[in-house]
Design an enzyme around this catalytic site. Structure first.
Site, PDB file in Angstrom:
ATOM      1  N   THR A   1       0.807  -1.214   0.000  1.00 58.67           N
ATOM      2  CA  THR A   1       0.000   0.000   0.000  1.00 58.67           C
ATOM      3  C   THR A   1       0.841   1.264   0.000  1.00 58.67           C
ATOM      4  O   THR A   1       1.955   1.283   0.546  1.00 58.67           O
ATOM      5  CB  THR A   1      -0.917   0.025   1.241  1.00 58.67           C
TER       6      THR A   1
ATOM      7  N   TYR B   1      -1.996   0.218  10.207  1.00 54.42           N
ATOM      8  CA  TYR B   1      -2.214  -0.449   8.920  1.00 54.42           C
ATOM      9  C   TYR B   1      -0.970  -0.333   8.045  1.00 54.42           C
ATOM     10  O   TYR B   1      -0.437  -1.334   7.558  1.00 54.42           O
ATOM     11  CB  TYR B   1      -3.423   0.156   8.203  1.00 54.42           C
TER      12      TYR B   1
END
Length: 344
Positions: free
Chosen positions: A117, A142
């Site tokens: 990501t 995250y």
């Protein structure tokens, strides 16, 4: 030989499964169905209900199938949830990836494609496209969990006969052009889905966080990539590894961005509907401008996006939301939920 897709019942994973099957591949899926849907898995794929952190499940899969490569999507992806439950995110994203990598090495599987990501970059230093060489400064659990997984991949490749491609996604949106699957997560936080839900009357409004950024209209700018183009990057990565390509980390984005208000205007135009917008203060950690420099994916993987068009992204998202709405309208449980929420 087969390709194992972890998280293949989820948004991106289900698109990957369909595309692999379209390409003539033999596909195996493992998913615990915590956020994915069994119906989203293409019927021709062999499905295992289980967790990628369960060694017994992986042992069974590797014993019953000749796995050539793994495409790893399974994981948790909601940033606010990661702040509220950091240990859960480290367990599911990082700990389970470690278990999967260990099982893959033991089984002699030497090709791995990882769903990473742009969150690992944190807030970019300047409003310029972000290259893979940019500082890695994730600002939430995250992003940290994905960065930890990338580090494990790097060290595994150094110690074993093992090669991988880590693809750092920017803002994934859209749905399958044939209408077979799409973003179906309940209470999704993705702007494109939220806006399309509002256009169809599924939400009362759309919240816009921050209007005073140093951008053309004051709202945050992001690089939106159609899910089908992202899946194509994975197919290119698989071909790259099959041809003996070395370990690689590459961004996946179009290299240009759209502001929040530009996205909302596009949704209103395509849907011919006015969306109610509620303006809110900035959220901590939200950057003004996050756009990918995807030169590496294009030059090394031969990735050539086909749907770099905001209208196409919006139109396919709307089509999928209409499909979900129609399915819910014919589902008795959905009807009961709506009746319970109504006042007479």
């Amino acid at each position: 030989m087969a390709i194992l897709v972890t998280g293949g019942a989820g948004y991106i994973g289900s698109h990957m499964v369909w595309s692999l099957l379209d390409a003539g591949e033999d596909v195996v899926v493992v998913d615990r169905l915590s956020t994915g849907f069994r119906w989203a898995v293409a019927p021709a794929a062999r499905f295992y209900l289980g967790d990628v952190g369960d060694e017994a499940v992986l042992k069974q899969i590797f014993a019953e199938n000749d796995i050539e490569a793994i495409i790893h999507f399974a994981g948790s992806v909601v940033v606010p949830d990661s702040v509220a439950d950091p240990l859960g995110y480290y367990a599911n994203n990082t700990g389970n990836t470690r278990v999967l990598l260990s099982a893959a090495v033991k089984a002699g599987i030497d090709k791995f494609i990882f769903s990473s990501t742009a969150a690992i970059y944190g807030t970019p230093d300047a409003p310029l496209p972000v290259a893979e060489t940019a500082p890695l400064r994730p600002e939430n659990p995250y992003g940290q969990s994905k960065l930890m997984s990338e580090i494990m991949l790097r060290d595994t490749a150094r110690a074993h006969d093992f090669r991988y491609v880590a693809l750092r996604y920017f803002n994934v949106a859209g749905a399958d052009l044939l209408g077979r699957t799409g973003q179906s997560t309940v209470r999704s936080t993705h702007l494109m889905k939220v806006a399309c839900e509002a256009a169809l009357g599924k939400r009362r409004s759309v919240e816009v966080f921050g209007t005073d950024y140093a951008t053309a209209d004051g709202t945050g700018v992001r690089d939106y990539i159609h899910v089908s183009d992202l899946v194509l990057a994975h197919l290119n990565s698989l071909d790259y590894l099959r041809r003996g390509g070395a370990t690689l980390t590459a961004n996946c984005g179009y290299g240009r961005g759209y502001s929040v208000l530009e996205v909302l205007r596009a949704v209103q135009k395509v849907s011919d509907t006015k969306i109610t917008i509620e303006y809110r203060p900035r959220r901590e950690g939200d950057a003004a401008f996050v756009v990918a420099d995807a030169t590496l994916a294009r030059s090394v993987l031969g990735w050539t996006p086909r749907h770099d068009d905001l209208k196409t992204i919006v139109a396919t998202t709307l089509d999928w939301e209409r499909h979900l709405f129609q399915d819910d309208a014919t589902d008795i449980d959905g009807l009961r939920r709506r009746l319970a929420a109504s006042s007479f």
